[in-house]
Design a protein around this motif. Sequence first.
Motif, short mmCIF file in Angstrom:
data_model
loop_
_atom_site.label_atom_id
_atom_site.label_comp_id
_atom_site.label_asym_id
_atom_site.label_seq_id
_atom_site.Cartn_x
_atom_site.Cartn_y
_atom_site.Cartn_z
N MET A 116 34.20 32.80 33.90
CA MET A 116 34.95 33.48 32.85
C MET A 116 35.81 34.61 33.41
O MET A 116 36.91 34.83 32.95
CB MET A 116 34.00 34.05 31.80
CG MET A 116 33.33 33.00 30.92
SD MET A 116 32.16 33.76 29.76
CE MET A 116 33.26 34.79 28.79
N GLU A 117 35.26 35.37 34.36
CA GLU A 117 35.96 36.54 34.91
C GLU A 117 36.43 36.23 36.33
O GLU A 117 35.62 36.07 37.25
CB GLU A 117 35.04 37.76 34.92
CG GLU A 117 35.68 39.02 35.43
CD GLU A 117 36.97 39.35 34.70
OE1 GLU A 117 38.01 39.40 35.40
OE2 GLU A 117 36.94 39.55 33.48
N ILE A 149 30.50 37.36 38.41
CA ILE A 149 31.58 38.23 38.86
C ILE A 149 31.49 38.37 40.38
O ILE A 149 30.43 38.66 40.93
CB ILE A 149 31.48 39.61 38.19
CG1 ILE A 149 31.74 39.50 36.68
CG2 ILE A 149 32.45 40.61 38.82
CD1 ILE A 149 31.48 40.78 35.92
N SER A 150 32.60 38.15 41.05
CA SER A 150 32.65 38.27 42.50
C SER A 150 32.60 39.74 42.90
O SER A 150 33.43 40.54 42.47
CB SER A 150 33.93 37.63 43.05
OG SER A 150 34.09 37.91 44.42
N ARG A 169 31.25 45.92 33.06
CA ARG A 169 32.04 45.67 31.85
C ARG A 169 33.09 46.75 31.67
O ARG A 169 34.24 46.46 31.29
CB ARG A 169 31.11 45.65 30.63
CG ARG A 169 30.15 44.47 30.56
CD ARG A 169 29.48 44.45 29.20
NE ARG A 169 28.44 43.46 29.05
CZ ARG A 169 28.08 42.93 27.89
NH1 ARG A 169 28.70 43.32 26.78
NH2 ARG A 169 27.11 42.05 27.81
N ALA A 170 32.70 48.00 31.93
CA ALA A 170 33.61 49.13 31.71
C ALA A 170 34.82 49.08 32.63
O ALA A 170 35.96 49.27 32.19
CB ALA A 170 32.86 50.45 31.89
N ILE A 171 34.60 48.83 33.94
CA ILE A 171 35.73 48.88 34.88
C ILE A 171 36.62 47.64 34.78
O ILE A 171 37.75 47.65 35.27
CB ILE A 171 35.23 49.06 36.33
CG1 ILE A 171 34.41 47.86 36.80
CG2 ILE A 171 34.44 50.36 36.45
CD1 ILE A 171 33.96 47.95 38.25
N LEU A 172 36.10 46.58 34.12
CA LEU A 172 36.90 45.37 33.92
C LEU A 172 37.49 45.28 32.51
O LEU A 172 38.23 44.34 32.21
CB LEU A 172 36.04 44.13 34.20
CG LEU A 172 35.63 43.94 35.67
CD1 LEU A 172 34.59 42.82 35.79
CD2 LEU A 172 36.85 43.63 36.54
#
Length: 568
Positions: A1-2, A27-28, A305-308
């Motif tokens: 998804m990301e 997430i990588s 979640r916040a930084i993305l």
Amino acid sequence: MESRRVGILGGGQLGRMVQEAASRLNISLTILDEPVDSPAKQLNANQPHIHGSFRDPVKIRELAESVDVITVEIEHVDTRVLHELEASGKSVHPSPATITLIQDKYLQKQHLAKYGIPLADSLDCSDQEAIERAAQEFGYPFMLKAKTMAYDGRGNYVVSSMADLKDARSKLAPDVPLYAERWAKFDRELAVMVVRSITGEVSSYPVVETVHKNNICHLVFAPAQVGRGLTGTSDETFSTSIQERARRVAENAIASLSGAGVFGVEMFLMQDGSILLNEIAPRPHNSGHYTIEACYTSQYENHLRAILGLPLGSTEMKVEAAGMLNILGAGENTYLACEEAYRLRGATTHLYGKKECKAGRKMGHITIVGDSMQEVHTRLLPLVMAIDPSDKPPLHLNPLVSIVMGSDSDLKVMEAAAQILTKMSVPFELSLVSAHRTPERMYHFGRLAHKRGVKVIIAGAGGAAHLPGMVAALTPLPVIGVPVRGSTLDGVDSLHSIVQMPRGVPVATVAINNSTNAALLAVRMLGSFIPSYRVRMERYQSQMEEEVLGKVNTLDNVGWEKYEYIKH
């Protein structure tokens, strides 16, 4: 998804737990740290991590070329290159400006003071004369602190007397700039994790109590047990709970900074109920480890979640209580608590994979969750004592039941409720709250009770008996009224007043003067969601049954004539 790739400066235990969250979300995460097998790199060895110092500008630029977003697990990084990267369009969170500010604790305090954040007074100490001026200004004791490269108590020195002044400078690292801070005579240390997204969304986790040992975070209790009674006399302290004030201070402090991510805000709860901010960490923090097991979304997942710019997850606790024990290097005793934890229900052990066990080094942590703080403390105690038999963690408990009455003349009736709650090991408070003589106090009591952790209210009232109904109109909690026998109508007036509340404002009641039953009903209410109290109630009922059966047996054996003689 990301599809965006995240790079993180530092691959220690905090990076390891960020990696765990990243793996679940696919997430990588690329880690820049010197050891090839650092704690964070161990979890995803197939990822092309970068081996080198997270302070090395060359390596930081190399990381930036392979990722879309850069973040940190430690603030002691080269912010000059981060500023350059941000200026070139690279997403860096928290912002280099925020990291730079937080790296200098004195500048951090000056910045926060401009925004009205409550702090202990501080003075710049550029030389010996300045240190002596601080002694005159603050008196003894006071704190002498390093402005930079200070963490886990390193860089702090207590100046206790005039005799300490001469050697104060030599007690701290040479050439490190210093500042002095007025001694904060605090009651307890608190912390709040605040998360802010690049979208502007802000949320904070519950207030926790932190207990330090040798200046390192030793224990964390969530939520902080600071809900006993209405505190203070000012309008603010009288009308808001300590938890509300602490979260407000934390959120206001983070609002003054730029950038996204999770921020750890450490605070002092002063003896008068006021809050002072101590310092901020621009990253996940020890005081938020408990969120992995105890909250719907951990601090580590919410940081990503916040930084993305992904929607933030709920910061609410999904259990009633949690405790966290840091596992610090202690020779042969280091892992004794972990061995004990394997046998405990509600315990989760995290080991960080560090190769060398040095004294005081953070090797892991254990989280315990439970249905009440009493239960958590009971389970935590043997773990703490396995490491150090003399170590007894403090036990602070929010009152689960609040007993209130309009006059001290009601105490003779209401003390029976207190005796039952004591017997059942239920934390409670008992106070005077008059509907007629202290209406403002009654209003704030009703509005704040549930925010302080109270679950049930027992209200005794005679005469007009307004207290149970008025409190019930203000609180979402169950209220049990106790009619107190008066000098005229024998308590019937109080009983009728309590049972005639209008629809929409329910108040339970018991027989006149029977606060014993009120307490037993409160315990049953608690037992509906705290199993340990249900068990205690079952034991109480069994004891009553045994008492009655004993009397039956005696009556059958001796007959009614002799039974009356034996009874008296």
